[in-house]
Design an enzyme around this catalytic site. Structure first.
Site, mmCIF file in Angstrom:
data_model
loop_
_atom_site.group_PDB
_atom_site.id
_atom_site.type_symbol
_atom_site.label_atom_id
_atom_site.label_comp_id
_atom_site.label_asym_id
_atom_site.label_seq_id
_atom_site.Cartn_x
_atom_site.Cartn_y
_atom_site.Cartn_z
ATOM 1 N N ILE A 133 -50.392 -28.151 -20.685
ATOM 2 C CA ILE A 133 -51.633 -28.582 -21.238
ATOM 3 C C ILE A 133 -51.855 -30.003 -20.356
ATOM 4 O O ILE A 133 -51.744 -30.306 -19.668
ATOM 5 C CB ILE A 133 -51.007 -29.137 -22.553
ATOM 6 C CG1 ILE A 133 -51.598 -29.631 -23.465
ATOM 7 C CG2 ILE A 133 -49.954 -30.433 -22.146
ATOM 8 C CD1 ILE A 133 -50.726 -30.479 -25.034
ATOM 9 N N SER A 134 -53.345 -29.238 -20.581
ATOM 10 C CA SER A 134 -53.462 -30.795 -19.820
ATOM 11 C C SER A 134 -53.684 -32.215 -20.279
ATOM 12 O O SER A 134 -53.374 -32.350 -21.285
ATOM 13 C CB SER A 134 -55.072 -30.414 -19.928
ATOM 14 O OG SER A 134 -56.099 -29.650 -19.952
ATOM 15 N N LYS A 135 -54.283 -33.536 -19.248
ATOM 16 C CA LYS A 135 -53.873 -34.531 -20.010
ATOM 17 C C LYS A 135 -55.167 -34.786 -20.671
ATOM 18 O O LYS A 135 -55.712 -34.283 -20.714
ATOM 19 C CB LYS A 135 -53.975 -34.769 -18.507
ATOM 20 C CG LYS A 135 -54.330 -35.952 -17.575
ATOM 21 C CD LYS A 135 -53.794 -36.112 -16.253
ATOM 22 C CE LYS A 135 -54.852 -36.590 -14.834
ATOM 23 N NZ LYS A 135 -54.392 -37.198 -14.358
ATOM 24 N N PRO A 136 -54.629 -35.564 -21.712
ATOM 25 C CA PRO A 136 -55.963 -36.583 -22.243
ATOM 26 C C PRO A 136 -56.883 -36.296 -21.941
ATOM 27 O O PRO A 136 -58.208 -36.209 -21.913
ATOM 28 C CB PRO A 136 -54.763 -36.858 -23.429
ATOM 29 C CG PRO A 136 -53.899 -36.691 -22.738
ATOM 30 C CD PRO A 136 -52.969 -36.342 -21.882
ATOM 31 N N ARG A 177 -51.271 -34.492 -30.415
ATOM 32 C CA ARG A 177 -50.124 -33.429 -29.763
ATOM 33 C C ARG A 177 -49.090 -33.170 -29.425
ATOM 34 O O ARG A 177 -48.914 -32.205 -28.979
ATOM 35 C CB ARG A 177 -51.015 -34.674 -28.118
ATOM 36 C CG ARG A 177 -50.839 -33.455 -26.942
ATOM 37 C CD ARG A 177 -51.336 -34.549 -26.019
ATOM 38 N NE ARG A 177 -52.543 -33.819 -24.306
ATOM 39 C CZ ARG A 177 -50.779 -34.048 -23.405
ATOM 40 N NH1 ARG A 177 -49.922 -35.618 -22.937
ATOM 41 N NH2 ARG A 177 -51.080 -33.522 -22.090
#
Ligand code: SAH
Length: 252
Positions: free
Chosen positions: A93-96, A67
């Site tokens: 960016i979306s969180k994991p 990431r």
């Protein structure tokens, strides 16, 4: 509007490519603290498991995609925290944990790889790289040229021949790739566009954030929605509250 990537065929697997190493530091770093180390991603995966992610294929994909290569170098040290991060042009960016949760929902416990998947909102390309491990083909659409180009640059060295980056309005879907076994949106609108439902295969599943529309206090608050296309019609399931960037029409 349709573009296909031309990744150079030079790397075999995600995260396995040899990287140029800087000269050895005078004092050796303990193993496992660098961002290139698998250990840092494994710690993230341990946290995802603690948050309830169970699907082994998803956990494996999350462990393999680096990431930190998808965010600005100034933010790279936060890349394995469970947080969304800016990627430019007002997007994130979306969180994991959200990427993993949505991928798990999309797979729906299957023991097999998904077929073709359509992703709306390529952003920096991270989720597309994760999905490339879980699906036979990934068609990923982005409406902002700057991010489409950024995703292309981020993905170039990974050689993911099954990822197809497309520049255009994802609200219209991508009929040329339909029907899709799965559709996943990383941006939330007022409703699910009809094109997505049309382009979903029978037996396919769509996972998307949608704004609450009950007119009450939760109006405007997004929820995660799953839609299954069955021979008996559409089955909709409303899940937890989420917070995604808005789905917008047109492209820029
Ligand atoms: N999956 C991405 C998340 C990016 S944020 C990642 O891993 O980085 C969501 C993205 O959706 C933004 O880049 C935004 O520009 C894009 N988006 C919003 N509306 C869209 C539309 N109609 N078509 C395509 N992309 C859209």
């Amino acid at each position: 509007m349709k573009e296909r990537p031309s990744f150079p065929a030079r790397v075999q697997g995600l995260g396995e490519q040899p990287k140029p190493r800087p000269a050895a530091p005078a004092i050796a770093q303990p193993q496992g603290i660098g961002l290139d180390s698998g250990a840092v991603r494994q710690r993230m995966v341990d946290k995802l498991m603690a948050l309830g992610v169970r699907d082994a294929a998803v956990l494996e994909a999350m462990a393999s995609v680096e990431r930190h290569r998808f965010v600005d170098s100034a933010l790279a040290n936060q890349a394995y925290e469970d947080t969304s991060l800016p990627i430019g042009l007002g997007q994130t960016i979306s969180k994991p944990s959200v990427v993993a949760r949505m991928a798990e929902l999309l797979r729906n416990g299957s023991s097999q790889k998904l077929g073709r998947v359509l992703e709306i909102g390529t952003g920096c390309g991270y989720q597309a790289a994760v999905l490339s491990q879980l699906a036979s083909e990934v068609y990923s659409m982005e409406r902002l040229r700057g991010l489409h180009d950024k995703a292309r640059a981020n993905l170039r060295n990974l050689f993911l021949p099954n990822v197809h980056l497309l520049f255009g309005d994802g609200m219209l879907g991508f009929p040329q790739g339909a029907p899709y076994a799965g559709i996943i949106a990383a941006a939330g609108g007022e409703a699910i566009p009809a094109a997505w439902i049309e382009q979903l295969a029978m037996g396919g599943r769509l996972v998307a954030p949608v704004a609450g529309s009950d007119g009450g206090q939760s109006a405007g608050q997004q929820v995660l929605m799953v839609v299954d296309k069955t021979p008996h019609g559409l089955r909709q399931t409303v899940l937890e509250a989420v917070h995604f960037v808005p789905l917008k029409s047109g492209f820029a």
